[in-house]
Design a protein around this motif. Structure first.
Motif, PDB file in Angstrom:
ATOM      1  N   LYS A 172      10.036 -45.189 -51.143  1.00  7.98           N
ATOM      2  CA  LYS A 172       9.356 -44.101 -50.438  1.00  7.98           C
ATOM      3  C   LYS A 172      10.338 -43.135 -49.789  1.00  7.98           C
ATOM      4  O   LYS A 172      10.129 -41.925 -49.798  1.00  7.98           O
ATOM      5  N   PHE A 195       0.846 -39.047 -51.194  1.00  9.17           N
ATOM      6  CA  PHE A 195       1.749 -40.158 -50.885  1.00  9.17           C
ATOM      7  C   PHE A 195       2.362 -39.981 -49.498  1.00  9.17           C
ATOM      8  O   PHE A 195       2.498 -40.957 -48.736  1.00  9.17           O
ATOM      9  N   ILE A 226       2.134 -42.673 -46.175  1.00  7.96           N
ATOM     10  CA  ILE A 226       3.274 -43.203 -45.423  1.00  7.96           C
ATOM     11  C   ILE A 226       3.267 -42.728 -43.976  1.00  7.96           C
ATOM     12  O   ILE A 226       3.463 -43.508 -43.045  1.00  7.96           O
TER      13      ILE A 226
END
Length: 326
Positions: free
Chosen positions: A274, A93, A97
């Motif tokens: 996030k 993840f 990003i």
């Protein structure tokens, strides 16, 4: 003053050792300071290269990543079909990003599922592998945890081979279980977590009964399969108070519902917020860390003859399966 101390003082005063040690300490301090400056300079260089430049991967790395993406797609296809919730997590993840895909120096993939979906996924996985004619390519196993208890197994690993009988594992996806906590008031329960984890592995090896062993974990840590306000790393995972990945209790509303995020040329579900997720795990996640963690897969794959062609062919086959997944 004792006789030993008198003798010691006489030796130090007569030999000039105090001045000598002061000199050596000062020299070492300057060396440490110089090394710290060099490390900061190297770190700034890595940040510039990895964050400001578009680096082109080698054919080996490109084809490895292409195949890895198809493994993620296979996971996603199964979960969409059965309405299982899952998410990319950890460095995967973070890569989505910060790098729009894989972290440049990472060849590992991590995902997560809540316990109920995790158990159901394991149940349907063999059928989906066979139904898609991938039985000669994909297998799954549970990571060995012999460092805790000899013979103990933990989280699920989905592994792709060019040939299960005579080939090599080309890429893999780690799938970690997570659990809901009934309540959490911010207390430090790291040692309890480690004790419960160790007991879980003992129970699993001694009895072979996963359900009963997990039930004891749930009782000890006040966990539940019903959705609550808090999410905890499953005890089979890599998190812990004294481990590389720190133990986390997440606010459910900041993690769910999962939000699909672009990862290379596809999209996969990730934590809802996030910033909340990545700051909890990595702090200032936009900076490349001073110490990088490497995995051995790419170094191992380089040794195989025709590996680029093998990866390319397997990717073409796997992509067609995913494109026509039902």
């Amino acid at each position: 003053m004792g006789i030993k101390q008198k003798i010691g003082n006489k030796i130090l005063n007569s030999s000039g050792s105090i001045q000598h040690y002061k000199y050596e300490i000062n020299k070492l301090s300057k060396k440490v300071e110089r090394l710290e400056k060099e490390n900061k300079s190297t770190n700034r260089l890595l940040n510039t290269l990895f964050l400001d430049y578009e680096l082109t991967p080698s054919p080996l790395l490109k084809n490895f990543r292409d195949l890895s993406l198809e493994l993620l797609r296979f996971m996603d296809n199964i979960c969409i079909k059965y309405e299982f919730e899952w998410w990319i997590r950890g460095g995967t993840f973070l890569g989505a990003i910060r790098h729009d895909g894989f972290i440049p120096w990472d060849d590992d993939m991590d995902s997560g599922m809540m316990r109920d979906y995790y158990d159901k996924f394991i149940d349907v996985l063999p059928e989906e592998i066979e139904r898609n004619n991938l039985q000669d390519n994909i297998t799954f196993k549970f990571r060995q945890r012999n460092a805790f208890v000899q013979g103990a197994t933990s989280f699920l690993q989905l592994i792709y081979y060019d040939d299960l009988k005579n080939g090599t594992d080309l890429t893999a996806l780690d799938i970690f279980p997570f659990d809901y906590m009934k309540y959490y008031n911010g207390e430090d329960f790291g040692q309890l977590y480690e004790d419960v984890r160790l007991q879980y592995y003992h129970d699993l090896v001694d009895t072979g009964d996963y359900e009963a062993s997990i039930a004891k974990v749930y009782e000890s840590l006040n966990l539940t399969r019903e959705k609550t306000n808090f999410i905890l790393n499953g005890v089979e995972g890599s998190a812990g108070p004294n481990r590389i990945n720190k133990l986390q209790v997440f606010n459910t509303d900041d993690i769910q519902p999962f939000k699909r995020v672009k990862f290379c040329k596809y999209e996969f579900p990730g934590p809802k917020d996030k910033d909340y997720y990545l700051k909890n795990y990595y702090g200032d996640y936009w900076k490349v860390p001073s110490v990088l963690t490497f995995h051995p897969r790419m170094g191992r794959l380089r040794k195989y003859q025709d590996i680029v062609e093998i990866l390319e062919n397997e990717t073409i086959k796997f992509k067609e399966i995913n494109d026509n997944f039902e």
